[in-house]
Design a protein around this motif. Structure first.
Motif, PDB file in Angstrom:
ATOM      1  N   ARG A   6       5.696  43.907   9.934  1.00  0.00           N
ATOM      2  CA  ARG A   6       5.923  43.821  11.225  1.00  0.00           C
ATOM      3  C   ARG A   6       4.725  44.139  12.117  1.00  0.00           C
ATOM      4  O   ARG A   6       4.189  43.390  13.160  1.00  0.00           O
ATOM      5  CB  ARG A   6       7.066  44.479  11.819  1.00  0.00           C
ATOM      6  N   GLU A   7       4.247  45.313  11.811  1.00  0.00           N
ATOM      7  CA  GLU A   7       2.887  45.704  12.490  1.00  0.00           C
ATOM      8  C   GLU A   7       1.744  44.802  12.256  1.00  0.00           C
ATOM      9  O   GLU A   7       1.108  44.654  13.234  1.00  0.00           O
ATOM     10  CB  GLU A   7       2.674  47.302  12.090  1.00  0.00           C
TER      11      GLU A   7
ATOM     12  N   TRP B 130      11.878  48.924   0.781  1.00  0.00           N
ATOM     13  CA  TRP B 130      11.781  47.673   1.262  1.00  0.00           C
ATOM     14  C   TRP B 130      11.506  47.985   2.652  1.00  0.00           C
ATOM     15  O   TRP B 130      10.919  47.166   3.654  1.00  0.00           O
ATOM     16  CB  TRP B 130      13.026  46.880   0.963  1.00  0.00           C
ATOM     17  N   ALA B 131      12.307  48.739   3.368  1.00  0.00           N
ATOM     18  CA  ALA B 131      12.343  48.909   4.947  1.00  0.00           C
ATOM     19  C   ALA B 131      10.703  49.490   5.326  1.00  0.00           C
ATOM     20  O   ALA B 131      10.368  48.822   6.347  1.00  0.00           O
ATOM     21  CB  ALA B 131      13.426  50.031   5.142  1.00  0.00           C
ATOM     22  N   ASN B 132      10.283  50.004   4.567  1.00  0.00           N
ATOM     23  CA  ASN B 132       8.938  50.447   4.681  1.00  0.00           C
ATOM     24  C   ASN B 132       7.959  49.402   4.706  1.00  0.00           C
ATOM     25  O   ASN B 132       6.964  49.116   5.820  1.00  0.00           O
ATOM     26  CB  ASN B 132       8.389  51.453   3.854  1.00  0.00           C
ATOM     27  N   VAL B 133       8.082  48.463   3.791  1.00  0.00           N
ATOM     28  CA  VAL B 133       7.164  47.185   3.595  1.00  0.00           C
ATOM     29  C   VAL B 133       7.547  46.162   4.847  1.00  0.00           C
ATOM     30  O   VAL B 133       6.546  45.881   5.417  1.00  0.00           O
ATOM     31  CB  VAL B 133       7.671  46.514   2.436  1.00  0.00           C
TER      32      VAL B 133
ATOM     33  N   ALA C 247       1.938  31.136  12.170  1.00  0.00           N
ATOM     34  CA  ALA C 247       2.004  30.431  10.930  1.00  0.00           C
ATOM     35  C   ALA C 247       2.360  31.160   9.850  1.00  0.00           C
ATOM     36  O   ALA C 247       2.821  30.789   8.838  1.00  0.00           O
ATOM     37  CB  ALA C 247       0.701  29.761  10.865  1.00  0.00           C
ATOM     38  N   LEU C 248       2.224  32.353  10.081  1.00  0.00           N
ATOM     39  CA  LEU C 248       2.322  33.467   8.809  1.00  0.00           C
ATOM     40  C   LEU C 248       3.921  33.738   8.724  1.00  0.00           C
ATOM     41  O   LEU C 248       4.356  34.221   7.710  1.00  0.00           O
ATOM     42  CB  LEU C 248       1.498  34.690   8.979  1.00  0.00           C
ATOM     43  N   VAL C 249       4.477  33.750   9.615  1.00  0.00           N
ATOM     44  CA  VAL C 249       5.959  34.302   9.676  1.00  0.00           C
ATOM     45  C   VAL C 249       6.808  33.602   8.581  1.00  0.00           C
ATOM     46  O   VAL C 249       7.693  34.444   7.976  1.00  0.00           O
ATOM     47  CB  VAL C 249       6.728  34.013  11.169  1.00  0.00           C
ATOM     48  N   PRO C 250       6.966  32.342   8.383  1.00  0.00           N
ATOM     49  CA  PRO C 250       7.643  32.060   7.325  1.00  0.00           C
ATOM     50  C   PRO C 250       7.245  32.334   5.927  1.00  0.00           C
ATOM     51  O   PRO C 250       8.044  32.821   5.264  1.00  0.00           O
ATOM     52  CB  PRO C 250       7.478  30.340   7.309  1.00  0.00           C
ATOM     53  N   HIS C 251       6.073  32.641   5.842  1.00  0.00           N
ATOM     54  CA  HIS C 251       5.345  33.355   4.341  1.00  0.00           C
ATOM     55  C   HIS C 251       5.823  34.396   4.237  1.00  0.00           C
ATOM     56  O   HIS C 251       6.210  35.159   3.107  1.00  0.00           O
ATOM     57  CB  HIS C 251       3.954  32.830   4.327  1.00  0.00           C
ATOM     58  N   THR C 252       5.831  35.571   5.338  1.00  0.00           N
ATOM     59  CA  THR C 252       6.034  36.796   5.406  1.00  0.00           C
ATOM     60  C   THR C 252       7.778  37.088   5.071  1.00  0.00           C
ATOM     61  O   THR C 252       8.010  37.908   4.402  1.00  0.00           O
ATOM     62  CB  THR C 252       5.626  37.765   6.659  1.00  0.00           C
ATOM     63  N   ASP C 253       8.204  36.178   5.881  1.00  0.00           N
ATOM     64  CA  ASP C 253       9.858  36.086   5.383  1.00  0.00           C
ATOM     65  C   ASP C 253       9.975  35.890   4.036  1.00  0.00           C
ATOM     66  O   ASP C 253      10.940  36.679   3.496  1.00  0.00           O
ATOM     67  CB  ASP C 253      10.603  35.271   6.183  1.00  0.00           C
TER      68      ASP C 253
ATOM     69  N   ALA D 104      -0.972  38.722  16.240  1.00  0.00           N
ATOM     70  CA  ALA D 104      -0.431  37.978  17.252  1.00  0.00           C
ATOM     71  C   ALA D 104      -1.311  38.274  18.486  1.00  0.00           C
ATOM     72  O   ALA D 104      -1.251  37.329  19.386  1.00  0.00           O
ATOM     73  CB  ALA D 104       1.013  38.212  17.740  1.00  0.00           C
ATOM     74  N   SER D 105      -1.804  39.509  18.542  1.00  0.00           N
ATOM     75  CA  SER D 105      -2.476  39.879  19.816  1.00  0.00           C
ATOM     76  C   SER D 105      -3.978  39.300  19.585  1.00  0.00           C
ATOM     77  O   SER D 105      -4.650  39.127  20.364  1.00  0.00           O
ATOM     78  CB  SER D 105      -2.937  41.403  19.922  1.00  0.00           C
ATOM     79  N   LYS D 106      -4.326  38.916  18.338  1.00  0.00           N
ATOM     80  CA  LYS D 106      -5.682  38.453  17.980  1.00  0.00           C
ATOM     81  C   LYS D 106      -5.593  36.943  17.897  1.00  0.00           C
ATOM     82  O   LYS D 106      -6.558  36.434  18.309  1.00  0.00           O
ATOM     83  CB  LYS D 106      -6.422  39.171  16.714  1.00  0.00           C
TER      84      LYS D 106
END
Length: 153
Positions: free
Chosen positions: A119-120, A111-114, A135-141, A126-128
């Motif tokens: 995050r990367e 899980w830590a690798n995922v 907008a993706l943060v809640p979905h990735t969480d 975020a740079s692009k």
């Protein structure tokens, strides 16, 4: 193991990856104060510092052993060639080298690798396109919490 212990274990795994407390709290849907208490009471800072030093030492030792093993196999193959006879290298020698290589290369997906990969990806996005990343943060969480239930932390 209770659900709270699993969440704390996931928090510790993230902390050991240098994930900021605010991100740990957001990802696990707990307060920053809770994460801070875990860090302090669990002695995670010292453990992280110690673990990083040990990990580096282990990696250095394994890489040294791989180099040593490869050099020994090179010498053995040169002896065979100079004697004019080609001979297969002993299976145990190959297995030993393979296991050392797997120690360095083949890290088990956890899980830590995922979390690290997600995050990367979010940093890249975020740079692009900062709005898309936000907008993706809640979905990735949500995704990470779902994965945490089924993967090794």
């Amino acid at each position: 193991m209770s659900n709270q212990e699993k969440i704390m274990g996931a928090g510790k795994a993230l902390f050991m990856l240098n994930v900021p407390n605010v991100e740990i709290a957001r990802t696990l849907d707990v307060s920053e104060t809770t994460v801070s208490n875990w860090v302090t009471k669990g002695g995670w800072r010292d453990e992280r510092a110690s673990g990083m030093a040990i990990k580096k030492t282990i990696q250095d030792n394994v890489l040294f052993l791989i180099d040593y093993q490869l050099e020994a196999l090179r010498q053995l193959t040169e002896e065979y060639r100079s004697a004019g006879k080609l001979k297969l290298i002993d299976k145990g020698e190959v297995d030993g080298l393979s296991k050392l290589f797997a120690t360095v290369k083949g890290k088990e997906l956890s899980w830590a690798n995922v979390v690290t990969v997600i995050r990367e990806l979010l940093e890249y996005l975020a740079s692009k396109d900062p709005d898309l990343a936000k907008a993706l943060v809640p979905h990735t969480d949500d995704f990470l919490n779902t994965k945490r239930e089924t993967m090794t932390v």
